[in-house]
Design an enzyme around this catalytic site. Structure first.
Site, mmCIF file in Angstrom:
data_model
loop_
_atom_site.group_PDB
_atom_site.id
_atom_site.type_symbol
_atom_site.label_atom_id
_atom_site.label_comp_id
_atom_site.label_asym_id
_atom_site.label_seq_id
_atom_site.Cartn_x
_atom_site.Cartn_y
_atom_site.Cartn_z
ATOM 1 N N MET A 155 0.840 -1.207 0.000
ATOM 2 C CA MET A 155 0.000 0.000 0.000
ATOM 3 C C MET A 155 0.869 1.250 0.000
ATOM 4 O O MET A 155 0.758 2.120 0.862
ATOM 5 C CB MET A 155 -0.919 -0.070 1.225
ATOM 6 C CG MET A 155 -2.118 0.845 1.189
ATOM 7 S SD MET A 155 -3.136 0.733 -0.262
ATOM 8 C CE MET A 155 -4.716 0.287 0.452
ATOM 9 N N ARG A 237 6.514 -6.085 -10.176
ATOM 10 C CA ARG A 237 7.655 -6.765 -10.791
ATOM 11 C C ARG A 237 7.323 -8.256 -10.860
ATOM 12 O O ARG A 237 6.787 -8.829 -9.898
ATOM 13 C CB ARG A 237 8.933 -6.564 -9.971
ATOM 14 C CG ARG A 237 9.573 -5.187 -10.108
ATOM 15 C CD ARG A 237 10.154 -4.953 -11.509
ATOM 16 N NE ARG A 237 10.832 -3.685 -11.630
ATOM 17 C CZ ARG A 237 10.265 -2.560 -12.097
ATOM 18 N NH1 ARG A 237 9.000 -2.554 -12.483
ATOM 19 N NH2 ARG A 237 10.967 -1.457 -12.186
ATOM 20 N N GLU A 266 11.221 -11.744 -17.644
ATOM 21 C CA GLU A 266 10.906 -10.802 -18.703
ATOM 22 C C GLU A 266 12.072 -10.615 -19.671
ATOM 23 O O GLU A 266 13.203 -10.462 -19.206
ATOM 24 C CB GLU A 266 10.594 -9.451 -18.034
ATOM 25 C CG GLU A 266 9.544 -8.658 -18.713
ATOM 26 C CD GLU A 266 9.115 -7.489 -17.824
ATOM 27 O OE1 GLU A 266 8.533 -7.735 -16.758
ATOM 28 O OE2 GLU A 266 9.380 -6.363 -18.222
ATOM 29 N N HIS A 284 4.615 -4.903 -20.247
ATOM 30 C CA HIS A 284 5.181 -3.970 -19.264
ATOM 31 C C HIS A 284 4.927 -2.510 -19.689
ATOM 32 O O HIS A 284 5.862 -1.762 -19.979
ATOM 33 C CB HIS A 284 6.682 -4.234 -19.061
ATOM 34 C CG HIS A 284 7.188 -3.722 -17.735
ATOM 35 N ND1 HIS A 284 8.251 -4.254 -17.074
ATOM 36 C CD2 HIS A 284 6.754 -2.702 -16.944
ATOM 37 C CE1 HIS A 284 8.458 -3.606 -15.947
ATOM 38 N NE2 HIS A 284 7.551 -2.635 -15.854
HETATM 39 C C1 GLV Z 1 8.321 0.606 -14.206
HETATM 40 O O1 GLV Z 1 8.139 -0.569 -14.090
HETATM 41 C C2 GLV Z 1 9.081 1.398 -13.294
HETATM 42 O O2 GLV Z 1 9.667 0.862 -12.339
HETATM 43 O O3 GLV Z 1 9.137 2.617 -13.496
#
Ligand code: GLV
Length: 318
Positions: A155, A237, A266, A284
């Protein structure tokens, strides 16, 4: 006096490039594809600053090779691609871009949640394949969002922005934050343990950074605790979820569906994941709006400029 030299690993939005050029002698690592790790190591000794992306692995070898480096500016909020310890040992500042992408990522999280709940992409594929004959009582039945329980894991800024949007859907909000278990929030939301959240949520959305503590936070045990109707969303992530376990759970109906913007390996996906209709899979794009990518590019430029000028960066990690 010569301008300090900065290496920008890959093309970024113009606004960021223009700002950098005011202060730095700028070199672009590559116009197409990615700058390889070896190439980066061979280039870096000539630069005072590095402007990098979340896809660039800035490990101790890059940092060792960067003999003149004073600053590593990541055009991302996440910085799990950078070896912070190696950087701080050498006194190199590491900067990131929090804040500017919060709302954009929260919007995308909701797009993914809605698309997954209502089978939007599957229905689009079905229609384009010429399979739509007529309205059917049982065609592409999804799940209601309105009035359901949304469990937020993590959060922080983005988790809270996602939570605020849930008001409009009259949802019950519950959360688990591994870093700050009991937050004072400007809206009603109940803190609980991860186990309680997993059991109670209709939708689970992940917003934690990737750290050794959050690696595989969601694995087979956690997936088994979720409702069989649960929908899991991840815009944080990939390695926070054990993707092999998730793929198996989706196959076997342990949970109903998943909406993913990030992946454990990824850009590779766990074999079988792409074949599942009960997934919506994005490339992403959490922060990928024109305005936000520009703002990130400029913020990362300002961070690098501040460090090289001996001033305080907007956001410095170490
Ligand atoms: C995107 O995934 C970022 O960390 O900015």
């Amino acid at each position: 006096m010569d301008k300090p030299r900065i290496l920008v690993t890959k093309a970024i939005p113009d606004a960021g490039m223009q700002r950098l050029q005011e202060v730095f002698d700028v070199s672009l690592g590559t116009k197409e594809g990615s700058l390889g790790h070896r190439e980066l190591i061979s280039l870096i000794p000539g630069f005072d600053a590095l402007y990098c992306l979340l896809t660039d692995k800035i490990d101790s070898r890059v940092i060792e090779a960067g003999k003149r480096l004073k600053c590593i500016s990541n055009m991302a909020v996440g910085f799990n691609n950078i070896d912070l310890e190696a950087a701080s040992q050498r006194g190199i500042a590491v900067c990131n871009t929090p804040g500017v992408l919060t709302q954009t990522t929260a919007d995308l999280t909701w797009a993914l949640l809605m698309a997954t709940a209502r089978r939007i992409v599957e229905s689009d594929r079905f229609l384009r394949a010429g399979k739509f004959q007529e309205w059917e009582p049982l065609l592409h039945l999804g799940q209601d969002v309105y009035g359901k329980t949304l469990g937020i894991i993590g959060m922080g800024r983005i988790g809270q922005a996602v939570a605020r949007r849930a008001w409009g859907f009259n949802m019950r909000l519950i959360y688990f934050d591994p870093l700050a278990p009991d937050l004072s929030l400007p809206f009603p939301a109940e803190a609980m343990s991860l186990e309680e959240l997993l059991k109670a949520s209709d939708f689970i959305s992940i917003h934690t950074p990737l750290t050794p503590q959050t690696l595989h936070l969601i694995g087979p045990r956690e997936l088994n605790m979720m409702k069989s109707s649960a929908i899991l969303i991840n815009t944080s992530r990939g390695p926070v979820i054990d993707e092999e376990a998730l793929t198996q759970a989706l196959k076997k109906g342990v949970i109903a569906a998943a909406g993913l913007d990030v992946y454990e390996h990824e850009p590779e996906l766990t074999p079988g994941l792409k074949d599942l209709e009960n997934t919506v899979l994005l490339a992403h794009i959490g922060s990928a709006s024109i305005e936000t990518r520009s703002a990130m590019a400029v913020m990362a430029a300002e961070n690098a400029i501040a460090i090289i000028s001996g001033k305080q960066a907007i956001s410095r990690v170490v």
